[in-house]
Design an enzyme around this catalytic site. Structure first.
Site, PDB file in Angstrom:
ATOM      1  N   HIS A   1       0.832  -1.197   0.000  1.00 45.22           N
ATOM      2  CA  HIS A   1       0.000   0.000   0.000  1.00 45.22           C
ATOM      3  C   HIS A   1       0.872   1.256   0.000  1.00 45.22           C
ATOM      4  O   HIS A   1       1.556   1.534   0.980  1.00 45.22           O
ATOM      5  CB  HIS A   1      -0.883  -0.037   1.253  1.00 45.22           C
ATOM      6  CG  HIS A   1      -1.854   1.086   1.355  1.00 45.22           C
ATOM      7  ND1 HIS A   1      -1.748   2.058   2.336  1.00 45.22           N
ATOM      8  CD2 HIS A   1      -2.953   1.397   0.636  1.00 45.22           C
ATOM      9  CE1 HIS A   1      -2.753   2.908   2.205  1.00 45.22           C
ATOM     10  NE2 HIS A   1      -3.502   2.536   1.185  1.00 45.22           N
TER      11      HIS A   1
ATOM     12  N   HIS B   1      -1.073  10.232  -3.022  1.00 43.27           N
ATOM     13  CA  HIS B   1      -2.356   9.784  -2.494  1.00 43.27           C
ATOM     14  C   HIS B   1      -3.443  10.833  -2.673  1.00 43.27           C
ATOM     15  O   HIS B   1      -4.614  10.508  -2.815  1.00 43.27           O
ATOM     16  CB  HIS B   1      -2.233   9.423  -1.010  1.00 43.27           C
ATOM     17  CG  HIS B   1      -3.505   8.919  -0.413  1.00 43.27           C
ATOM     18  ND1 HIS B   1      -4.290   9.664   0.432  1.00 43.27           N
ATOM     19  CD2 HIS B   1      -4.142   7.734  -0.568  1.00 43.27           C
ATOM     20  CE1 HIS B   1      -5.344   8.960   0.781  1.00 43.27           C
ATOM     21  NE2 HIS B   1      -5.282   7.791   0.193  1.00 43.27           N
TER      22      HIS B   1
HETATM   23 CA   LIG Z   1      -4.715   3.858  -2.781  1.00 41.40          CA
END
Ligand SMILES: [Ca+2]
Ligand SMILES: [Ca+2]
Length: 396
Positions: free
Chosen positions: A40, A82
């Site tokens: 992630h 992000h």
């Molecule tokens: Ca993501």
């Protein structure tokens, strides 16, 4: 004694012939394949997220996929961030030359004051350096790494033979700026991987309309992400804007929430355009309040609830033909009902998820290794059967 040995041999033969439950012989996933560990934002628990250094560490730790979240620059280049905002994950705030770029834009209905990637050219973005956004994580790599482009991430992934799992961030917001993501993304991915459903690529989004459009222009695998605002003290999901429903549903006047998309009807809808579904992990595991203070702090909160198996979402997703990849597993913040982050991931693997997103890929890899390989029991029985047969032969 002789009878018992024969029984072993019989069991072993039966198991090998597939007469026992197929779940003993294959993973409990959609296609019986081993689940995947998705890094992630890279190994973002250790290094500043969405940097080549964080992705490289994830690959060294054994991740199967690396995840670049994607936003667009002013000149239409994909970079890994992000958020479209740069203040949280770069040193832009300390760069006087970019002070004039600070501004307010509405992101998914929320007025936000920050520096936006869409006001920077790629050349300007390349002058910035990444920082660690979480105060409780290692800050010693701040200022060292550039912001990578999608092309750089693809090159890294292909060099090391791992997959990529790009996310289109806020496609409706980008569209409002005249920066459409989908065609450009597909052109880049097809050039690198071909228009191939079996390519090591998943494209993910919290919005639905862009995935439905993507489904008309690519065979690459698509994943509908499912968000929520929070978990209520009684274990139910809290659904509050902007985490209540896909933002394109708000724009289109579609009343369905993220939770609605995990009902049988919702999953059938998703299966019409996507290959997988990616719900926040509390959607998948039932928890029960049983009065035990598991955190030992003298208070009963949601963190003390006992986990109690599947909510049924994993099984329903598989029944709809969808893979299920869930998020986010963190060593420094494990989920409700779990004190040990590795045990938490093992629990989800045992329930049958097809993949996990984790900031700590080494822990994900360890969790997967700790779950018994399907077929282990069958092989053990076969081994015992063989020993039995040899023992009988010696006696004869
Ligand atoms: Ca993501
Ligand atoms: Ca407690």
């Amino acid at each position: 004694m002789k009878t018992r040995l024969s029984l072993f041999a019989l069991l072993a033969a039966a198991t090998l012939a597939g007469m026992t439950s197929p779940s003993a012989l294959a993973w409990n996933t959609l296609n019986g394949q081993k689940p995947i560990v998705i890094a992630h934002r890279g190994a973002s628990g250790y290094l500043p997220e969405h940097t080549l250094a964080a992705y490289t560490l994830a690959i060294q730790q054994g991740a199967n996929f690396i995840e670049p979240d994607l936003v667009l620059t002013k000149d239409g280049q994909f970079i890994a961030r992000h958020e479209p905002m740069l203040g949280g994950t770069t040193d832009v705030a300390s760069r006087p030359e970019f002070a004039g770029y600070k501004t307010t834009k509405v992101v998914d209905g929320v007025a936000t004051t920050d520096w936006f990637a869409s006001d920077f050219t790629l050349a300007e973005i390349k002058q910035l350096r990444a920082i660690q956004p979480r105060a409780n994580r290692d800050q010693s790599h701040n200022g060292l790494y550039e912001i990578p482009t999608l092309d750089e991430v693809i090159t890294l992934a292909k060099t090391h033979g791992v997959g990529i799992y790009p996310e289109t961030k806020h496609p409706t917001f980008h569209q409002g700026l005249g920066l459409a993501m989908e065609d450009a993304l597909v052109a880049r991915l097809h050039a690198a991987y071909g228009n191939d459903r079996d390519a090591p690529v998943f494209i993910q989004s919290f919005e639905s309309a862009n995935l439905r459009y993507l489904n008309t222009i690519t065979n690459l695998k698509l994943v509908q992400l499912i968000d929520a605002d929070d978990v209520n003290p009684d274990g139910s999901m809290s659904l509050v804007d902007p985490y209540r429903q896909p933002y394109d549903f708000i724009v289109a006047g579609d009343p369905r929430t993220f939770a609605d998309l995990l009902t049988a009807d919702g999953l059938a809808f998703i299966a019409g355009y996507a290959d997988g579904v990616g719900p926040w992990k509390p959607y998948l595991v039932k928890t029960v309040a049983d009065g035990v203070d598991r955190t030992g702090d003298g208070h009963l909160t949601i963190n003390d609830r006992r986990v109690d198996g599947s909510t049924g979402v994993i099984e329903a997703a598989h029944a709809a033909g969808l893979e299920i990849h869930t998020w986010t597993f963190r060593n420094d913040a494990s989920g409700y009902g779990f004190a040990d982050p590795q045990a938490e991931m093992e629990y989800y693997f045992n329930l049958g998820v097809d993949g996990v997103f984790t900031d700590f890929p080494d822990t994900g890899v360890a969790a997967l290794a700790a779950v018994p390989e399907p077929g282990t029991y069958a092989l053990m029985l076969a081994g015992l059967g063989l020993v039995g047969a040899m023992a009988r032969r010696r006696k004869a």
